[in-house]
Design a protein around this motif. Sequence first.
Motif, mmCIF file in Angstrom:
data_model
loop_
_atom_site.group_PDB
_atom_site.id
_atom_site.type_symbol
_atom_site.label_atom_id
_atom_site.label_comp_id
_atom_site.label_asym_id
_atom_site.label_seq_id
_atom_site.Cartn_x
_atom_site.Cartn_y
_atom_site.Cartn_z
ATOM 1 N N GLY A 29 0.229 17.948 -7.694
ATOM 2 C CA GLY A 29 -0.515 17.958 -6.612
ATOM 3 C C GLY A 29 -0.327 16.795 -5.734
ATOM 4 N N ASP A 30 -1.656 16.265 -5.331
ATOM 5 C CA ASP A 30 -1.780 14.940 -4.555
ATOM 6 C C ASP A 30 -2.230 13.947 -5.601
ATOM 7 O OD1 ASP A 30 -1.020 16.000 -2.289
ATOM 8 O OD2 ASP A 30 -3.305 16.248 -1.471
ATOM 9 N N LEU A 31 -2.766 14.298 -6.758
ATOM 10 C CA LEU A 31 -3.216 13.290 -7.798
ATOM 11 C C LEU A 31 -3.238 13.979 -9.305
ATOM 12 C CD1 LEU A 31 -3.946 10.556 -8.957
ATOM 13 C CD2 LEU A 31 -6.319 11.088 -8.338
ATOM 14 N N GLY A 32 -2.448 13.685 -10.017
ATOM 15 C CA GLY A 32 -2.565 14.300 -11.313
ATOM 16 C C GLY A 32 -2.218 12.958 -12.604
ATOM 17 N N ILE A 46 5.487 2.577 -10.282
ATOM 18 C CA ILE A 46 6.780 2.915 -9.341
ATOM 19 C C ILE A 46 6.208 3.140 -8.083
ATOM 20 C CG2 ILE A 46 8.490 4.600 -8.910
ATOM 21 C CD1 ILE A 46 8.824 4.851 -11.708
ATOM 22 N N HIS A 47 6.901 2.420 -7.015
ATOM 23 C CA HIS A 47 6.336 2.868 -5.657
ATOM 24 C C HIS A 47 7.433 3.569 -5.004
ATOM 25 C CE1 HIS A 47 2.601 0.005 -5.113
ATOM 26 N NE2 HIS A 47 2.392 0.783 -6.147
ATOM 27 N N LYS A 48 7.193 4.691 -4.771
ATOM 28 C CA LYS A 48 8.380 5.334 -3.771
ATOM 29 C C LYS A 48 7.936 5.507 -2.273
ATOM 30 C CE LYS A 48 11.193 9.379 -4.582
ATOM 31 N NZ LYS A 48 11.358 10.641 -5.542
ATOM 32 N N TYR A 49 8.680 5.112 -1.316
ATOM 33 C CA TYR A 49 8.320 4.741 -0.177
ATOM 34 C C TYR A 49 8.522 6.188 1.009
ATOM 35 C CZ TYR A 49 7.995 0.026 -1.448
ATOM 36 O OH TYR A 49 7.436 -0.933 -2.229
ATOM 37 N N PRO A 89 -0.108 -0.260 4.311
ATOM 38 C CA PRO A 89 0.766 -1.145 4.888
ATOM 39 C C PRO A 89 1.951 -1.285 4.262
ATOM 40 C CG PRO A 89 -1.067 -2.250 3.240
ATOM 41 C CD PRO A 89 -1.526 -1.055 3.482
ATOM 42 N N GLY A 90 2.218 -0.913 2.930
ATOM 43 C CA GLY A 90 3.626 -0.844 2.449
ATOM 44 C C GLY A 90 4.340 0.443 2.783
ATOM 45 N N GLN A 91 3.588 1.325 3.582
ATOM 46 C CA GLN A 91 4.285 2.656 3.804
ATOM 47 C C GLN A 91 4.847 3.447 2.379
ATOM 48 O OE1 GLN A 91 4.094 4.018 7.252
ATOM 49 N NE2 GLN A 91 2.552 2.657 6.925
ATOM 50 N N VAL A 92 3.966 3.448 1.504
ATOM 51 C CA VAL A 92 4.323 4.077 0.302
ATOM 52 C C VAL A 92 3.872 5.620 0.319
ATOM 53 C CG1 VAL A 92 3.768 4.197 -2.145
ATOM 54 C CG2 VAL A 92 3.730 2.076 -1.118
ATOM 55 N N TYR A 93 4.833 6.421 -0.133
ATOM 56 C CA TYR A 93 4.679 7.847 -0.205
ATOM 57 C C TYR A 93 4.242 8.093 -1.487
ATOM 58 C CZ TYR A 93 6.243 12.381 -2.034
ATOM 59 O OH TYR A 93 6.230 13.590 -2.608
ATOM 60 N N ARG A 94 4.674 7.597 -2.501
ATOM 61 C CA ARG A 94 3.891 8.296 -4.072
ATOM 62 C C ARG A 94 4.271 6.961 -4.837
ATOM 63 N NH1 ARG A 94 5.957 12.021 -8.348
ATOM 64 N NH2 ARG A 94 4.243 13.287 -8.930
ATOM 65 N N LYS A 95 3.202 7.071 -5.897
ATOM 66 C CA LYS A 95 3.061 6.034 -6.977
ATOM 67 C C LYS A 95 2.991 6.685 -8.448
ATOM 68 C CE LYS A 95 0.259 3.316 -3.600
ATOM 69 N NZ LYS A 95 -1.029 2.806 -3.509
ATOM 70 N N ILE A 96 3.481 6.099 -9.073
ATOM 71 C CA ILE A 96 3.201 6.627 -10.781
ATOM 72 C C ILE A 96 2.980 5.416 -11.425
ATOM 73 C CG2 ILE A 96 4.667 7.507 -12.572
ATOM 74 C CD1 ILE A 96 6.667 8.797 -10.481
#
Length: 444
Positions: free
Chosen positions: A147-150, A221-224, A197-204
């Motif tokens: 989802g958007d957060l799991g 992990i930051h995915k942009y 500001p970092g234009q991050v798409y997804r974080k783990i």
Amino acid sequence: MIYKILKAALLTVGSLLAFNVVAEITDTDIEYSFWPYKDGPPKVEGITVGMRIDASNAASLEHAFDPGTYEFIKNGDYSITVGRTMDFDMPDVFIELSKVNRNVGFDDKGLLTNYVNGRPFPHKPNANDPDAGTKLIWNFQYGRVWGDLGCMEPWYWDFKNMRTGKVERTIKYDRVCMKRSAYKSTDSPIPEDLPNPGQVYRKIYLKVAEPFDVKNTQVLIHKYKDDTKRLDGWLYLGFQRRVRRMATGQITDAFLGSDIMIEDFEGYEGRVSDYTWEYQGETTLLMPMWNHNETVKGYSDIQRSHKPADDEHYDYINFVGKGGCFPDAPWMLRKLYIVKGSPKDPYHPLSQRIIYIDAQTNEMPISLIYDRGGKYWKWWLIGWPHLDHHLAINKGKGAMIGDAVTMVDVQAQHCTTLSFYGKVDPSLADNSLFTVQQLRISGR
């Protein structure tokens, strides 16, 4: 001469028409994308619900399996029961958001244009479209996994000798969370957390609880949003008590000594732009997807060492077969798209991934992984449960979470099995969890 010019013009028009068939997305296309079983469940000759498939009858049913799974069953390493095909419905809001994606395309860097959220390409792939494979991977990238957060609290990894069945090592993660910061569809604010500001798409984020030698190891992990930008990763090592940036190459290293690398997470955790993606057709096969509450009945062997963090009753999927490497759960017939992925980096440890993408969910139940020399290396299975038949908190979320996962190294005869206690809900974690500062605070 005139004939040649006319013939060339007709060929050009034909190519444009073929492209327009791909580009012009209709309501019927969108309906099929989300409800491919509207006219009834898929059928494969010889396959009936409830039947058991093992070495005794596998040869006559080879057409119902991917090559990797078929070899295991034919050799007597694994056997399965056929389950009933179920619709894995996406949330209504996700479908509605996807309906506006009729003009999503690519810029000169290969990034998506005119995309906000939902499924970027809500239509069947067209074999005449040279971008068909890439579009399927984008659909996976922006799909509904977690989802958007799991979060998983806890998450167990067991390293097993496939020849002996011995569990050589168990790693327990006491917290693992995945959060979208952009292209969101269900958790407010939609479509993006602002400021970003970092234009991050997804974080783990993940944190190891045991064993002692890796206790308090954490990964962030930051995915942009810009897929051409390399993902950022930070590693906190408990015995060093400091944070260091992960080298780019570490996403293709064995993670904590397992058979899995970070790039394998969730099916594929790399950038779309890291591979060349080739669409190889549509098929119907048996895949590891099931009703969790019907699958697990009683107290399985794995419960003795793997326990949920809270008091809610939950039974993990057990692992059986050779080495205890295979999920003890039914497989259902699914419509699938096959994609071949070839790394662009000549020094990448893989030569290709053959990925089976579920047509309805756009997730990856089975992948066949080949080493740099082109030899079949690993079989990557992600078992997907229907969340309406799972933990109460997950009901109606229309997300996809792992249930029982295994990576089998067929060359080394070794496997890593993953046991999940997963939840999907916006209240599970806040943005502070996904910061470098949190690594330091939590590791103390």
